[in-house]
Structures are given as structure tokens and as C-alpha cells.
Design a protein around this motif. Structure first.
Motif, short mmCIF file in Angstrom:
data_model
loop_
_atom_site.label_atom_id
_atom_site.label_comp_id
_atom_site.label_asym_id
_atom_site.label_seq_id
_atom_site.Cartn_x
_atom_site.Cartn_y
_atom_site.Cartn_z
N UNK A 15 23.95 77.86 18.59
CA UNK A 15 23.03 78.16 17.48
C UNK A 15 23.53 79.38 16.71
N UNK A 16 23.27 79.46 15.38
CA UNK A 16 22.63 78.40 14.58
C UNK A 16 23.61 77.29 14.23
N UNK A 17 23.12 76.05 14.26
CA UNK A 17 23.93 74.89 13.91
C UNK A 17 23.90 74.70 12.40
N UNK A 18 25.05 74.56 11.80
CA UNK A 18 25.11 74.32 10.36
C UNK A 18 24.53 72.95 10.05
N UNK A 19 23.62 72.92 9.07
CA UNK A 19 23.09 71.64 8.62
C UNK A 19 22.04 71.03 9.53
N UNK A 20 21.46 71.81 10.47
CA UNK A 20 20.44 71.26 11.36
C UNK A 20 19.27 72.22 11.47
N UNK A 21 18.08 71.65 11.63
CA UNK A 21 16.84 72.42 11.72
C UNK A 21 16.38 72.49 13.17
N UNK A 22 16.09 73.72 13.62
CA UNK A 22 15.71 73.94 15.00
C UNK A 22 14.42 74.75 15.09
N UNK A 79 18.33 82.07 12.03
CA UNK A 79 17.72 82.07 10.69
C UNK A 79 16.25 81.66 10.67
N UNK A 80 15.37 82.51 11.21
CA UNK A 80 13.95 82.17 11.24
C UNK A 80 13.34 82.31 9.85
N UNK A 81 12.69 81.26 9.40
CA UNK A 81 11.96 81.31 8.13
C UNK A 81 10.48 81.05 8.32
N UNK A 82 10.08 80.73 9.56
CA UNK A 82 8.67 80.49 9.86
C UNK A 82 8.36 81.03 11.25
N UNK A 130 6.63 68.70 13.69
CA UNK A 130 6.88 67.60 12.76
C UNK A 130 6.45 67.94 11.34
N UNK A 131 5.58 68.94 11.21
CA UNK A 131 5.13 69.36 9.88
C UNK A 131 6.02 70.44 9.26
N UNK A 132 7.05 70.87 10.00
CA UNK A 132 7.94 71.90 9.46
C UNK A 132 8.96 71.26 8.51
N UNK A 133 9.34 71.98 7.46
CA UNK A 133 10.38 71.43 6.56
C UNK A 133 11.71 71.33 7.28
N UNK A 134 12.45 70.30 6.95
CA UNK A 134 13.80 70.14 7.49
C UNK A 134 14.74 70.81 6.49
N UNK A 135 15.04 72.08 6.75
CA UNK A 135 15.75 72.90 5.77
C UNK A 135 16.93 73.66 6.37
N UNK A 136 17.37 73.23 7.54
CA UNK A 136 18.51 73.85 8.22
C UNK A 136 18.22 75.30 8.62
N UNK A 137 16.94 75.62 8.81
CA UNK A 137 16.52 76.94 9.26
C UNK A 137 15.83 76.80 10.62
N UNK A 138 15.13 77.85 11.06
CA UNK A 138 14.48 77.82 12.36
C UNK A 138 13.03 78.26 12.28
N UNK A 139 12.22 77.69 13.16
CA UNK A 139 10.82 78.06 13.33
C UNK A 139 10.66 78.71 14.71
N UNK A 140 9.89 79.79 14.76
CA UNK A 140 9.54 80.42 16.03
C UNK A 140 8.06 80.16 16.29
N UNK A 175 15.93 64.88 10.06
CA UNK A 175 15.38 64.53 8.74
C UNK A 175 14.28 63.48 8.79
N UNK A 176 14.26 62.67 9.86
CA UNK A 176 13.20 61.67 10.00
C UNK A 176 11.99 62.21 10.76
N UNK A 177 11.98 63.54 11.00
CA UNK A 177 10.92 64.23 11.71
C UNK A 177 10.81 63.82 13.18
N UNK A 178 11.92 63.40 13.75
CA UNK A 178 12.01 63.22 15.19
C UNK A 178 12.32 64.56 15.82
N UNK A 179 11.62 64.88 16.91
CA UNK A 179 11.89 66.13 17.61
C UNK A 179 12.55 65.81 18.95
#
Length: 201
Positions: A15-22, A79-82, A130-140, A175-179
Motif C-alpha cells: 500500500x498504497x496501490x496505484x489505481x485501487x481504492x482501499x 492517502x486517506x480522504x475519508x 460500498x457507499x465510498x467513492x472508488x477514487x484510488x484513495x483510502x477510507x479509515x 469499481x463494481x463496489x465489490x469489497x
């Protein structure tokens, strides 16, 4: 637990993975200062109190580890944005001390079971993810036990993930909101990897 930590160690190192949302789903820091009431006992809004006579709070080690984890995550350039926390003071305090940057959003659906009107925490975590944007950033997400108990309701998740204080597990959001479950991580693992990586520079 061993397999979960092996997977988490692999994820942590990349981490962080380029092009992936975590997301990092974190259990609040060490908290044995005081005792909680229950759903049917206690004064109004007791679970939001920062008074150890009313609700369980972070202890000194919990405060220190939260602040250090914040420094570790910054050093690792996560890269936490949320940032989302339960309503309990010990969870909010953990998020505040980590100080990841974004404004902390409070969500009662991930409260500890001693006061959670929605019942089970785990499906609420999945809904939030599943409600988080898929933006290649991270949520905590800072929550509580049993937010680690999936009971195999979601593919790739173990029935119970390791979830010690100031530890958590990684989740990837497609991108399909699969976790997907990407392994468990402990506070010592965070610190060890940061120290190893920084000393190698």
C-alpha cells in the motif's frame, strides 16, 4: 489468524496501490479506563461521554498508540480522504489522535454493541464501504469489536478477523463496489514496517 496476518502483511508492504481504492477498518486504541453502561441502562447519551465514570475511555497507552499510528500512516503516505468513526468517545478520540487529515464523520451504525440501535456492526461496515467513492484513495473507519465478525456472509472475509486494539483489517473496493478482505494488521506490524521502510531509505 496466522493466514489473515500473512495476507495483511503482504497488503501493508504494497500500500498504497496505484489505481485501487482501499479502506482500513480499525478497532479503537487501548481502552480499559472505565466501564460502559448497556442499551437499557445509563444516563442519556452516555455512550458519547468522555468521562470514564460514564463510558469506557482510552487509557494512556491507547492515546500514545493512536498518535504514533497517525505518524506511521503519514510516513507510509497512506492517502486517506475519508475518516468515519462511531459515536463512542474512545473511537472518536482514536481518530482525532491519528489525525489523518479529513474531517471525521460520525456514524452511529458502527457503535459498540452496548449502544447500537441497528444491531450487528459488520453489515453496517460493509454498507459504508460500498457507499465510498472508488477514487484510488483510502477510507479509515474507526469502530469496535465485533466489527470483525462476518460469519462468512461476505465472500473472501473470514468468519472472524483478528481485531486487537489499534489493529484492524484492510479492504479493497472495486469499481463494481465489490469489497474484498485483504488481511489483518496489528499495531506492531504497522510500526515494524514503517521503521523498516524508513531505515532502508
Amino acid at each position: 489468524p496466522y493466514a489473515a496476518y500473512l495476507l495483511g502483511w503482504k497488503t501493508l508492504q504494497h500500500l498504497p496501490f496505484a489505481g485501487e481504492t482501499y479502506a482500513l477498518v480499525l478497532r479503537h486504541a487501548d481502552a480499559d479506563n472505565g466501564k460502559d453502561f448497556t442499551m437499557t441502562t445509563g444516563p442519556a447519551n452516555w455512550w458519547k461521554s468522555c468521562d470514564p465514570k460514564i463510558a469506557r475511555q482510552l487509557n494512556t497507552q491507547g492515546e500514545e498508540r493512536s498518535a504514533e499510528l497517525g505518524r506511521i500512516l503519514k510516513d507510509l503516505q497512506f492517502p486517506f480522504t475519508r475518516v468515519i468513526s462511531s459515536e463512542f468517545c474512545r473511537a472518536i478520540k482514536t481518530a482525532q489522535l491519528i489525525d489523518a487529515g479529513p474531517t471525521i464523520l460520525i456514524d452511529g451504525s458502527i457503535n459498540h454493541m452496548s449502544y447500537n440501535l441497528t444491531g450487528d456492526i459488520f453489515p453496517n461496515i460493509i454498507t459504508i464501504l460500498k457507499n465510498q467513492p472508488v477514487d484510488n484513495k483510502m477510507t479509515l473507519i474507526v469502530t469496535h469489536h465485533p466489527g470483525n465478525e462476518s460469519n462468512n456472509r461476505v465472500p473472501t472475509f473470514p468468519a472472524i478477523s483478528p481485531f486487537n486494539w489499534t489493529g484492524g483489517y484492510f479492504v479493497r473496493i472495486t469499481p463494481t463496489k465489490t469489497v474484498t478482505y485483504e488481511g489483518a494488521v496489528s499495531w506492531p506490524m504497522f510500526k515494524y514496517w514503517r521503521d523498516k521502510k524508513m531505515n532502508a531509505l
